[in-house]
Design a protein around this motif. Structure first.
Motif, PDB file in Angstrom:
ATOM      1  N   PHE A  74      42.026  48.250  36.459  1.00 58.83           N
ATOM      2  CA  PHE A  74      42.429  49.627  36.195  1.00 58.83           C
ATOM      3  C   PHE A  74      43.175  50.266  37.359  1.00 58.83           C
ATOM      4  CE2 PHE A  74      38.685  48.821  33.561  1.00 58.83           C
ATOM      5  CZ  PHE A  74      39.177  49.170  32.315  1.00 58.83           C
ATOM      6  N   GLY A  75      43.515  49.466  38.358  1.00 60.52           N
ATOM      7  CA  GLY A  75      44.306  49.986  39.460  1.00 60.52           C
ATOM      8  C   GLY A  75      43.523  50.620  40.577  1.00 60.52           C
ATOM      9  N   GLY A  76      42.223  50.445  40.608  1.00 64.47           N
ATOM     10  CA  GLY A  76      41.413  51.008  41.673  1.00 64.47           C
ATOM     11  C   GLY A  76      41.543  50.216  42.955  1.00 64.47           C
ATOM     12  N   ASP A  77      41.214  50.852  44.058  1.00 67.69           N
ATOM     13  CA  ASP A  77      41.340  50.191  45.353  1.00 67.69           C
ATOM     14  C   ASP A  77      40.186  49.245  45.642  1.00 67.69           C
ATOM     15  OD1 ASP A  77      43.673  51.561  45.807  1.00 67.69           O
ATOM     16  OD2 ASP A  77      42.664  53.231  46.827  1.00 67.69           O
ATOM     17  N   TYR A  78      39.058  49.408  44.941  1.00 65.68           N
ATOM     18  CA  TYR A  78      37.868  48.643  45.265  1.00 65.68           C
ATOM     19  C   TYR A  78      37.426  47.743  44.105  1.00 65.68           C
ATOM     20  CZ  TYR A  78      37.659  52.012  49.038  1.00 65.68           C
ATOM     21  OH  TYR A  78      37.969  52.781  50.126  1.00 65.68           O
ATOM     22  N   GLU A  79      38.344  47.344  43.261  1.00 65.44           N
ATOM     23  CA  GLU A  79      38.016  46.453  42.159  1.00 65.44           C
ATOM     24  C   GLU A  79      38.013  45.013  42.673  1.00 65.44           C
ATOM     25  OE1 GLU A  79      40.641  47.137  38.933  1.00 65.44           O
ATOM     26  OE2 GLU A  79      39.630  48.977  38.289  1.00 65.44           O
ATOM     27  N   VAL A  80      36.843  44.423  42.728  1.00 63.49           N
ATOM     28  CA  VAL A  80      36.709  43.074  43.278  1.00 63.49           C
ATOM     29  C   VAL A  80      36.368  42.050  42.211  1.00 63.49           C
ATOM     30  CG1 VAL A  80      36.021  43.928  45.535  1.00 63.49           C
ATOM     31  CG2 VAL A  80      34.272  43.496  43.809  1.00 63.49           C
ATOM     32  N   TRP A  81      36.054  42.495  41.013  1.00 66.57           N
ATOM     33  CA  TRP A  81      35.593  41.566  39.987  1.00 66.57           C
ATOM     34  C   TRP A  81      36.691  40.839  39.216  1.00 66.57           C
ATOM     35  CZ3 TRP A  81      30.970  39.889  40.417  1.00 66.57           C
ATOM     36  CH2 TRP A  81      29.961  40.696  40.938  1.00 66.57           C
ATOM     37  N   PRO A  82      37.909  41.374  39.056  1.00 67.09           N
ATOM     38  CA  PRO A  82      38.930  40.641  38.281  1.00 67.09           C
ATOM     39  C   PRO A  82      39.182  39.208  38.730  1.00 67.09           C
ATOM     40  CG  PRO A  82      39.623  42.894  38.562  1.00 67.09           C
ATOM     41  CD  PRO A  82      38.365  42.734  39.379  1.00 67.09           C
ATOM     42  N   PRO A  83      39.320  38.887  40.027  1.00 71.57           N
ATOM     43  CA  PRO A  83      39.507  37.471  40.396  1.00 71.57           C
ATOM     44  C   PRO A  83      38.339  36.599  39.972  1.00 71.57           C
ATOM     45  CG  PRO A  83      40.074  38.901  42.227  1.00 71.57           C
ATOM     46  CD  PRO A  83      39.422  39.773  41.215  1.00 71.57           C
ATOM     47  N   PHE A  84      37.127  37.095  40.125  1.00 73.13           N
ATOM     48  CA  PHE A  84      35.937  36.353  39.703  1.00 73.13           C
ATOM     49  C   PHE A  84      35.962  36.102  38.200  1.00 73.13           C
ATOM     50  CE2 PHE A  84      31.751  36.768  37.743  1.00 73.13           C
ATOM     51  CZ  PHE A  84      31.064  35.710  38.320  1.00 73.13           C
ATOM     52  N   ALA A  85      36.225  37.153  37.426  1.00 69.96           N
ATOM     53  CA  ALA A  85      36.202  37.027  35.966  1.00 69.96           C
ATOM     54  C   ALA A  85      37.329  36.138  35.460  1.00 69.96           C
ATOM     55  CB  ALA A  85      36.296  38.416  35.330  1.00 69.96           C
ATOM     56  N   ILE A  86      38.510  36.255  36.047  1.00 71.72           N
ATOM     57  CA  ILE A  86      39.646  35.423  35.619  1.00 71.72           C
ATOM     58  C   ILE A  86      39.363  33.956  35.890  1.00 71.72           C
ATOM     59  CG2 ILE A  86      42.060  34.897  36.124  1.00 71.72           C
ATOM     60  CD1 ILE A  86      42.471  37.900  36.606  1.00 71.72           C
ATOM     61  N   THR A  87      38.745  33.662  37.022  1.00 69.37           N
ATOM     62  CA  THR A  87      38.384  32.277  37.335  1.00 69.37           C
ATOM     63  C   THR A  87      37.404  31.719  36.315  1.00 69.37           C
ATOM     64  OG1 THR A  87      38.696  32.699  39.697  1.00 69.37           O
ATOM     65  CG2 THR A  87      37.403  30.770  39.098  1.00 69.37           C
ATOM     66  N   VAL A  88      36.392  32.491  35.963  1.00 71.58           N
ATOM     67  CA  VAL A  88      35.398  32.038  34.990  1.00 71.58           C
ATOM     68  C   VAL A  88      36.014  31.895  33.608  1.00 71.58           C
ATOM     69  CG1 VAL A  88      33.223  32.629  33.864  1.00 71.58           C
ATOM     70  CG2 VAL A  88      33.490  33.006  36.312  1.00 71.58           C
ATOM     71  N   LEU A  89      36.835  32.864  33.197  1.00 77.78           N
ATOM     72  CA  LEU A  89      37.435  32.830  31.863  1.00 77.78           C
ATOM     73  C   LEU A  89      38.332  31.613  31.690  1.00 77.78           C
ATOM     74  CD1 LEU A  89      38.357  36.608  31.348  1.00 77.78           C
ATOM     75  CD2 LEU A  89      36.543  35.318  30.215  1.00 77.78           C
ATOM     76  N   GLY A  90      39.214  31.370  32.643  1.00 76.59           N
ATOM     77  CA  GLY A  90      40.123  30.232  32.533  1.00 76.59           C
ATOM     78  C   GLY A  90      39.398  28.903  32.550  1.00 76.59           C
ATOM     79  N   GLY A  91      38.425  28.763  33.446  1.00 75.95           N
ATOM     80  CA  GLY A  91      37.691  27.504  33.522  1.00 75.95           C
ATOM     81  C   GLY A  91      36.847  27.235  32.300  1.00 75.95           C
ATOM     82  N   LEU A  92      36.180  28.253  31.797  1.00 73.25           N
ATOM     83  CA  LEU A  92      35.317  28.054  30.635  1.00 73.25           C
ATOM     84  C   LEU A  92      36.121  27.794  29.371  1.00 73.25           C
ATOM     85  CD1 LEU A  92      32.432  28.014  29.620  1.00 73.25           C
ATOM     86  CD2 LEU A  92      32.558  30.482  29.283  1.00 73.25           C
ATOM     87  N   ALA A  93      37.278  28.448  29.225  1.00 75.88           N
ATOM     88  CA  ALA A  93      38.107  28.235  28.040  1.00 75.88           C
ATOM     89  C   ALA A  93      38.618  26.796  27.975  1.00 75.88           C
ATOM     90  CB  ALA A  93      39.270  29.220  28.041  1.00 75.88           C
ATOM     91  N   VAL A  94      39.072  26.264  29.101  1.00 73.23           N
ATOM     92  CA  VAL A  94      39.586  24.897  29.111  1.00 73.23           C
ATOM     93  C   VAL A  94      38.456  23.880  28.966  1.00 73.23           C
ATOM     94  CG1 VAL A  94      40.826  23.184  30.483  1.00 73.23           C
ATOM     95  CG2 VAL A  94      41.630  25.539  30.419  1.00 73.23           C
ATOM     96  N   SER A  95      37.335  24.109  29.649  1.00 72.92           N
ATOM     97  CA  SER A  95      36.212  23.166  29.558  1.00 72.92           C
ATOM     98  C   SER A  95      35.611  23.154  28.164  1.00 72.92           C
ATOM     99  CB  SER A  95      35.134  23.523  30.580  1.00 72.92           C
ATOM    100  OG  SER A  95      34.530  24.761  30.272  1.00 72.92           O
ATOM    101  N   MET A  96      35.674  24.282  27.454  1.00 76.07           N
ATOM    102  CA  MET A  96      35.162  24.340  26.089  1.00 76.07           C
ATOM    103  C   MET A  96      35.899  23.347  25.189  1.00 76.07           C
ATOM    104  SD  MET A  96      35.261  27.620  23.497  1.00 76.07           S
ATOM    105  CE  MET A  96      37.052  27.764  23.742  1.00 76.07           C
TER     106      MET A  96
END
Length: 214
Positions: A156-178
């Motif tokens: 959302f454009g905040g200065d302290y958003e730290v979760w998007p890299p974590f979530a993107i890593t999990v989403l991409g890895g789990l989708a392909v491994s599925m």
């Protein structure tokens, strides 16, 4: 050391205007996340080996992790997520969590194959039957996990958003491994089981002799 000396010499040769200074900050690479990944992989292997009572079954399941890592890299590249000083550690944390999540689909499939073989199914029939019966559970469990993690990937454009890299890593890895689990696990299971039968037919003496000759 040579690169550091070169940087220092270049900085010292610079002519700065009045009131300006340059400070050289050396950042050391933190390897704690790599140790965490190794410890997580060892603990996961120990648990799977004890539950399946086999040293080969965890290796089959772990074969889905390279595909998960490739999927995570694809997701980071496609979303333009850079591994900056803030995003890098969170992406590595996503890889650590992915070690425990990506293996779940393989566990479901290997457990179903083992149960069918204990009931008297032949190897090929057990693999086919387990694959057909476990497609829906694998897709449903992966889909619910993906949907649960997806809100964390929104930026959302905040200065302290730290979760998007974590979530993107999990989403991409789990989708392909599925998807790769449904293809990779049956193939590797058939291959290792056939190799085990060949080695048993050769015998210990033959295997030792062939190893010594090699």
């Amino acid at each position: 050391d040579g690169a550091r000396a070169l940087v220092r010499s270049l900085v010292q040769d610079l002519v700065l205007p009045g009131g300006y200074t340059i400070e050289i900050i050396e950042v050391e690479t933190d390897t704690v996340y790599y140790w965490m990944m190794g410890i997580a992989a060892i603990l996961t292997y120990m648990v799977l080996a004890s539950l399946f009572e086999s040293f080969a079954a965890p290796l089959i399941i772990f074969g889905t992790l390279p595909a998960a890592a490739i999927g995570s890299c694809w997701a980071l590249i496609l979303t333009g997520t850079g591994l900056s000083s803030q995003a890098g550690p969170m992406a590595l944390l996503g890889f650590i969590v992915l070690i425990g999540i990506a293996v779940n689909n393989g566990i479901i499939l290997i457990d179903a194959i083992g149960t069918l073989r204990e009931e008297g199914f032949r190897r090929e029939r057990a693999v086919m039957a387990a694959g057909r019966s476990r497609v829906r559970p694998i897709l449903m469990t992966s889909a619910t996990t993906l949907l649960g993690v997806m809100p964390l990937a929104l930026d959302f454009g905040g200065d302290y958003e730290v979760w998007p890299p974590f979530a993107i890593t999990v989403l991409g890895g789990l989708a392909v491994s599925m998807v790769s689990t449904l293809i990779f696990v049956p193939v590797v299971y058939m291959g290792l089981d056939q190799v085990r039968l060949w080695l048993r037919g050769i015998g210990r003496v033959g295997v030792l002799l062939a190893t010594a000759v090699t």
